[in-house]
Design a protein around this motif. Structure first.
Motif, PDB file in Angstrom:
ATOM      1  N   GLY A   1       0.798  -1.224   0.000  1.00  0.00           N
ATOM      2  CA  GLY A   1       0.000   0.000   0.000  1.00  0.00           C
ATOM      3  C   GLY A   1       0.828   1.271   0.000  1.00  0.00           C
ATOM      4  N   LEU A   2       2.110   1.160   0.349  1.00  0.00           N
ATOM      5  CA  LEU A   2       3.012   2.317   0.375  1.00  0.00           C
ATOM      6  C   LEU A   2       4.021   2.278  -0.765  1.00  0.00           C
ATOM      7  CD1 LEU A   2       3.691   2.333   4.221  1.00  0.00           C
ATOM      8  CD2 LEU A   2       2.352   4.024   2.956  1.00  0.00           C
TER       9      LEU A   2
ATOM     10  N   ARG B   1      11.932  -5.856   5.539  1.00  0.00           N
ATOM     11  CA  ARG B   1      11.061  -5.983   6.705  1.00  0.00           C
ATOM     12  C   ARG B   1       9.839  -5.071   6.532  1.00  0.00           C
ATOM     13  NH1 ARG B   1      15.365  -5.266  11.522  1.00  0.00           N
ATOM     14  NH2 ARG B   1      16.376  -3.910   9.976  1.00  0.00           N
ATOM     15  N   PRO B   2       8.796  -5.211   7.387  1.00  0.00           N
ATOM     16  CA  PRO B   2       7.528  -4.490   7.146  1.00  0.00           C
ATOM     17  C   PRO B   2       7.522  -3.040   7.645  1.00  0.00           C
ATOM     18  CG  PRO B   2       7.281  -5.952   9.014  1.00  0.00           C
ATOM     19  CD  PRO B   2       8.657  -6.209   8.449  1.00  0.00           C
ATOM     20  N   PHE B   3       8.513  -2.266   7.242  1.00  0.00           N
ATOM     21  CA  PHE B   3       8.531  -0.839   7.527  1.00  0.00           C
ATOM     22  C   PHE B   3       9.360  -0.144   6.462  1.00  0.00           C
ATOM     23  CE2 PHE B   3      12.060  -2.693   9.924  1.00  0.00           C
ATOM     24  CZ  PHE B   3      13.131  -1.921   9.499  1.00  0.00           C
ATOM     25  N   LEU B   4       9.149   1.155   6.313  1.00  0.00           N
ATOM     26  CA  LEU B   4       9.940   1.983   5.403  1.00  0.00           C
ATOM     27  C   LEU B   4      10.800   2.930   6.226  1.00  0.00           C
ATOM     28  CD1 LEU B   4       7.312   2.996   2.689  1.00  0.00           C
ATOM     29  CD2 LEU B   4       9.049   1.201   2.552  1.00  0.00           C
ATOM     30  N   ARG B   5      11.990   3.194   5.721  1.00  0.00           N
ATOM     31  CA  ARG B   5      12.866   4.184   6.344  1.00  0.00           C
ATOM     32  C   ARG B   5      12.666   5.504   5.610  1.00  0.00           C
ATOM     33  NH1 ARG B   5      19.399   3.607   7.264  1.00  0.00           N
ATOM     34  NH2 ARG B   5      19.665   5.586   8.311  1.00  0.00           N
TER      35      ARG B   5
ATOM     36  N   THR C   1      -2.228   6.361  -3.725  1.00  0.00           N
ATOM     37  CA  THR C   1      -1.207   7.401  -3.886  1.00  0.00           C
ATOM     38  C   THR C   1      -1.333   8.559  -2.898  1.00  0.00           C
ATOM     39  OG1 THR C   1      -2.566   8.511  -5.567  1.00  0.00           O
ATOM     40  CG2 THR C   1      -0.914   6.919  -6.352  1.00  0.00           C
ATOM     41  N   ARG C   2      -2.018   8.346  -1.786  1.00  0.00           N
ATOM     42  CA  ARG C   2      -2.175   9.441  -0.825  1.00  0.00           C
ATOM     43  C   ARG C   2      -1.977   8.901   0.591  1.00  0.00           C
ATOM     44  NH1 ARG C   2      -7.418  13.491  -0.272  1.00  0.00           N
ATOM     45  NH2 ARG C   2      -6.720  14.516   1.623  1.00  0.00           N
ATOM     46  N   LEU C   3      -1.299   9.695   1.412  1.00  0.00           N
ATOM     47  CA  LEU C   3      -1.018   9.319   2.786  1.00  0.00           C
ATOM     48  C   LEU C   3      -1.197  10.555   3.656  1.00  0.00           C
ATOM     49  CD1 LEU C   3       0.242   7.549   5.047  1.00  0.00           C
ATOM     50  CD2 LEU C   3       2.476   8.228   4.179  1.00  0.00           C
ATOM     51  N   GLU C   4      -1.987  10.411   4.727  1.00  0.00           N
ATOM     52  CA  GLU C   4      -2.223  11.529   5.633  1.00  0.00           C
ATOM     53  C   GLU C   4      -1.897  11.087   7.054  1.00  0.00           C
ATOM     54  OE1 GLU C   4      -5.514  15.044   6.427  1.00  0.00           O
ATOM     55  OE2 GLU C   4      -6.023  13.341   5.126  1.00  0.00           O
ATOM     56  N   MET C   5      -1.146  11.926   7.791  1.00  0.00           N
ATOM     57  CA  MET C   5      -0.713  11.587   9.143  1.00  0.00           C
ATOM     58  C   MET C   5      -0.915  12.765  10.083  1.00  0.00           C
ATOM     59  SD  MET C   5       2.867   9.514   8.529  1.00  0.00           S
ATOM     60  CE  MET C   5       3.774  10.891   7.869  1.00  0.00           C
ATOM     61  N   GLU C   6      -1.324  12.457  11.304  1.00  0.00           N
ATOM     62  CA  GLU C   6      -1.508  13.457  12.348  1.00  0.00           C
ATOM     63  C   GLU C   6      -0.643  13.073  13.544  1.00  0.00           C
ATOM     64  OE1 GLU C   6      -3.343  16.981  13.573  1.00  0.00           O
ATOM     65  OE2 GLU C   6      -4.072  15.898  11.812  1.00  0.00           O
ATOM     66  N   ALA C   7       0.051  14.056  14.135  1.00  0.00           N
ATOM     67  CA  ALA C   7       0.888  13.772  15.291  1.00  0.00           C
ATOM     68  C   ALA C   7       0.022  13.311  16.458  1.00  0.00           C
ATOM     69  CB  ALA C   7       1.699  15.003  15.682  1.00  0.00           C
ATOM     70  N   ASP C   8       0.381  12.161  17.024  1.00  0.00           N
ATOM     71  CA  ASP C   8      -0.334  11.604  18.166  1.00  0.00           C
ATOM     72  C   ASP C   8       0.393  11.941  19.462  1.00  0.00           C
ATOM     73  OD1 ASP C   8      -2.410   9.834  19.310  1.00  0.00           O
ATOM     74  OD2 ASP C   8      -0.689   8.571  19.813  1.00  0.00           O
TER      75      ASP C   8
END
Length: 198
Positions: A41-42, A76-80, A140-147
């Motif tokens: 998905g990323l 592995r299952p993360f992106l740097r 093609t879109r990613l939205e993030m909010e500081a937790d």
């Protein structure tokens, strides 16, 4: 002189030298480890990106900058996530080093399968550490909010953050808003970056 270690010398004491790190990450999907299925998905964001943008708050005046972002994986299952930017003068020439960020993007798994939700951690040399929660919206879109945000005693007193990333016509576009102290959310940096690798 007596040996205070009752277990004897450590096993690595006379071991041979260690070779270079064998698990390099890559921003090029044609090289290196296979992309972990949880990252599909990323996938559009993986690459080396470079371009220009404009910044503002919390600086006193707006400014132009150039930026390079590298989004890579090691199987592995993360992106740097690595970002470095530099200021530009009126002739688009380098006018000084600017912001640096480093962190990780990680999809949230449910029974071992990726959901559209994700987590991110990002740190800066200004003494801030940010934890983001977000989600992918379509491919093609990613939205993030500081937790959660922490800052050192002398660090920038960041109290909020919002980041929106999108792939538009093959370019990586983003908008980043921040809050400092009681300022409320205000535009911080935005840019359009072209894929130069991956």
């Amino acid at each position: 002189m007596t040996d205070d270690n009752p277990l004897g010398p450590p096993p690595w004491l006379n071991a041979p030298p260690v070779e270079r790190y064998p698990y390099e990450d890559t921003h090029d999907l044609r090289k290196g480890a296979d992309l972990h299925p949880a990252l599909l998905g990323l996938l559009p964001f993986v690459g080396l990106w470079r371009g220009r943008g404009q910044g503002g708050f919390p600086a006193d005046d707006d400014y132009d900058f150039a930026q390079e972002i590298r989004i890579s994986h090691d199987g592995r299952p993360f992106l740097r996530f690595e970002s470095r930017s530099w200021l530009l003068d009126d002739d688009s020439k380098p006018a000084g080093e600017w912001a640096l960020e480093s962190g990780f993007w990680r999809p949230i798994l449910n029974d071992g399968r990726a959901t559209d939700e994700m987590e991110a951690t990002i740190i800066t040399p200004e003494g801030t550490a940010e934890i983001y929660l977000g989600k992918t919206i379509g491919p093609t879109r990613l939205e993030m909010e500081a937790d959660a945000i922490a800052y050192t005693q002398s660090g920038l007193q960041l109290t909020g953050g919002h980041r929106l990333f999108g792939i538009v016509d093959g370019a990586l576009l983003y908008a980043h808003e921040v809050a400092v102290g009681e300022s409320g959310m205000r535009p911080h940096m935005s840019a359009r970056l072209l894929r130069i690798g991956g």
